[in-house]
Design a protein around this motif. Structure first.
Motif, PDB file in Angstrom:
ATOM      1  N   VAL A   1       0.845  -1.197   0.000  1.00 31.66           N
ATOM      2  CA  VAL A   1       0.000   0.000   0.000  1.00 31.66           C
ATOM      3  C   VAL A   1       0.875   1.240   0.000  1.00 31.66           C
ATOM      4  N   ASP A   2       1.916   1.238   0.828  1.00 23.09           N
ATOM      5  CA  ASP A   2       2.811   2.398   0.895  1.00 23.09           C
ATOM      6  C   ASP A   2       3.450   2.678  -0.458  1.00 23.09           C
ATOM      7  N   GLN A   3       3.908   1.621  -1.120  1.00 22.10           N
ATOM      8  CA  GLN A   3       4.547   1.799  -2.418  1.00 22.10           C
ATOM      9  C   GLN A   3       3.555   2.281  -3.469  1.00 22.10           C
ATOM     10  N   ALA A   4       2.324   1.778  -3.415  1.00 26.18           N
ATOM     11  CA  ALA A   4       1.296   2.233  -4.356  1.00 26.18           C
ATOM     12  C   ALA A   4       0.988   3.707  -4.145  1.00 26.18           C
ATOM     13  N   ALA A   5       0.948   4.124  -2.876  1.00 24.95           N
ATOM     14  CA  ALA A   5       0.685   5.525  -2.550  1.00 24.95           C
ATOM     15  C   ALA A   5       1.778   6.425  -3.124  1.00 24.95           C
TER      16      ALA A   5
ATOM     17  N   GLN B 110      -9.810   4.332  -7.585  1.00 27.73           N
ATOM     18  CA  GLN B 110      -9.745   2.984  -7.027  1.00 27.73           C
ATOM     19  C   GLN B 110      -9.080   2.015  -7.995  1.00 27.73           C
ATOM     20  N   ASP B 111      -9.448   2.114  -9.257  1.00 20.33           N
ATOM     21  CA  ASP B 111      -8.863   1.224 -10.257  1.00 20.33           C
ATOM     22  C   ASP B 111      -7.382   1.523 -10.461  1.00 20.33           C
ATOM     23  N   LYS B 112      -7.019   2.793 -10.396  1.00 19.42           N
ATOM     24  CA  LYS B 112      -5.596   3.165 -10.516  1.00 19.42           C
ATOM     25  C   LYS B 112      -4.798   2.583  -9.350  1.00 19.42           C
ATOM     26  N   ILE B 113      -5.390   2.607  -8.156  1.00 20.35           N
ATOM     27  CA  ILE B 113      -4.712   2.047  -6.980  1.00 20.35           C
ATOM     28  C   ILE B 113      -4.506   0.554  -7.157  1.00 20.35           C
ATOM     29  N   PHE B 114      -5.529  -0.146  -7.623  1.00 19.46           N
ATOM     30  CA  PHE B 114      -5.373  -1.582  -7.831  1.00 19.46           C
ATOM     31  C   PHE B 114      -4.305  -1.856  -8.886  1.00 19.46           C
ATOM     32  N   GLU B 115      -4.311  -1.091  -9.965  1.00 21.23           N
ATOM     33  CA  GLU B 115      -3.316  -1.286 -11.024  1.00 21.23           C
ATOM     34  C   GLU B 115      -1.904  -1.028 -10.501  1.00 21.23           C
ATOM     35  N   ALA B 116      -1.759   0.009  -9.666  1.00 22.02           N
ATOM     36  CA  ALA B 116      -0.442   0.320  -9.090  1.00 22.02           C
ATOM     37  C   ALA B 116       0.016  -0.822  -8.190  1.00 22.02           C
TER      38      ALA B 116
ATOM     39  N   VAL C 171      -0.996   7.734   2.109  1.00 23.79           N
ATOM     40  CA  VAL C 171      -1.426   6.365   2.370  1.00 23.79           C
ATOM     41  C   VAL C 171      -2.870   6.325   2.843  1.00 23.79           C
ATOM     42  N   SER C 172      -3.296   7.329   3.626  1.00 25.49           N
ATOM     43  CA  SER C 172      -4.675   7.350   4.118  1.00 25.49           C
ATOM     44  C   SER C 172      -5.677   7.397   2.974  1.00 25.49           C
ATOM     45  N   VAL C 173      -5.324   8.103   1.887  1.00 32.48           N
ATOM     46  CA  VAL C 173      -6.212   8.188   0.723  1.00 32.48           C
ATOM     47  C   VAL C 173      -6.304   6.828   0.056  1.00 32.48           C
ATOM     48  N   VAL C 174      -5.164   6.139  -0.074  1.00 26.48           N
ATOM     49  CA  VAL C 174      -5.165   4.808  -0.666  1.00 26.48           C
ATOM     50  C   VAL C 174      -6.070   3.878   0.141  1.00 26.48           C
ATOM     51  N   ASN C 175      -5.920   3.917   1.464  1.00 24.98           N
ATOM     52  CA  ASN C 175      -6.744   3.063   2.323  1.00 24.98           C
ATOM     53  C   ASN C 175      -8.225   3.386   2.182  1.00 24.98           C
ATOM     54  N   GLN C 176      -8.558   4.682   2.139  1.00 25.33           N
ATOM     55  CA  GLN C 176      -9.957   5.090   1.999  1.00 25.33           C
ATOM     56  C   GLN C 176     -10.536   4.620   0.675  1.00 25.33           C
ATOM     57  N   GLU C 177      -9.759   4.775  -0.390  1.00 24.11           N
ATOM     58  CA  GLU C 177     -10.247   4.376  -1.704  1.00 24.11           C
ATOM     59  C   GLU C 177     -10.412   2.862  -1.787  1.00 24.11           C
ATOM     60  N   GLU C 178      -9.503   2.125  -1.150  1.00 21.54           N
ATOM     61  CA  GLU C 178      -9.641   0.676  -1.102  1.00 21.54           C
ATOM     62  C   GLU C 178     -10.948   0.289  -0.407  1.00 21.54           C
ATOM     63  N   GLU C 179     -11.235   0.960   0.706  1.00 19.86           N
ATOM     64  CA  GLU C 179     -12.444   0.659   1.455  1.00 19.86           C
ATOM     65  C   GLU C 179     -13.689   0.961   0.626  1.00 19.86           C
ATOM     66  N   ARG C 180     -13.647   2.069  -0.139  1.00 16.04           N
ATOM     67  CA  ARG C 180     -14.784   2.399  -0.996  1.00 16.04           C
ATOM     68  C   ARG C 180     -14.981   1.339  -2.070  1.00 16.04           C
TER      69      ARG C 180
END
Length: 205
Positions: free
Chosen positions: A37-41, A81-87, A48-57
């Motif tokens: 998650v940290d690396q994706a952020a 969200q899709d960009k986070i998953f791709e990252a 990182v908090s945004v990544v976590n929030q978007e994952e939860e959504r």
């Protein structure tokens, strides 16, 4: 010996994370979990908090278990969200290609499902054992523990269905499924490490 990767999917409260850490010590290989998650952020230049929030959504929006089949490109999630998953997917692939490692969660069993030198493990435990772990080791009260087991199980199942197209405990995508309450953390880690060594001819460091 060629490079290999171990993916671990687990139920909440089944001690999957400490088992994975212990396996990394026994096998002398890297272990990756929240750092993905940290690396994706960093890659997306998001906190990182945004990544976590978007994952939860993304998890909450994956209500229909067949949404992945109907919309293979993820119609049910927003662009971020899709960009986070791709990252995260790219990072998982990079880590697996770089060196021998254990990767926990993040649909790594799906992302690396076609990798030749891979072994995919699912760790579970009885509800009673998971509840006991939450109360005794994670220091939750019983009501909170029951709520967390239910909500995290549902979240992980929804996330996995959304992006992998199958549930995390789908035996068609697993090489080993084990009840961690049989042997505990150390015993389960040793049992699984022995299986990995047998498959990939690993020598302990």
């Amino acid at each position: 010996m060629e490079k290999f990767v171990v993916t671990i999917t687990r139920q909440f409260g089944s001690l999957g994370r400490p088992i994975a850490r212990k396996m990394s010590q026994i096998l002398g290989i890297e272990y990756y979990d929240r750092d993905i998650v940290d690396q994706a952020a960093k890659k997306l230049q998001l906190p990182v908090s945004v990544v976590n929030q978007e994952e939860e959504r993304a998890i909450k929006q994956a209500v229909n278990p067949f949404s992945r089949m109907m919309f293979p490109l993820g119609k049910g999630t927003n662009h971020t969200q899709d960009k986070i998953f791709e990252a995260q997917k790219n990072i998982i692939q990079f880590l697996a290609e770089k060196d021998n490692c254990i990767i926990v969660g993040r649909c790594s069993d799906f992302v690396l499902g076609e990798m030749e030198n891979s072994i995919h493990i699912y760790i579970y435990a009885s509800y009673e054992a998971r509840l006991r772990h939450c109360i005794e080791d994670l220091e939750m009260d019983e009501a909170e523990a029951r709520k967390m087991i239910k909500s995290v199980d549902e979240a992980r199942a929804s996330y996995h269905m959304q992006y992998a197209g199958y549930l995390p405990d789908d035996k068609r995508h697993k090489d080993i499924m084990i009840d961690s309450s049989l042997f505990g953390v150390d015993g389960t880690a040793q049992f699984l490490s022995d299986a990995v060594k047998k498959k990939f001819y690993v020598n302990e460091k």
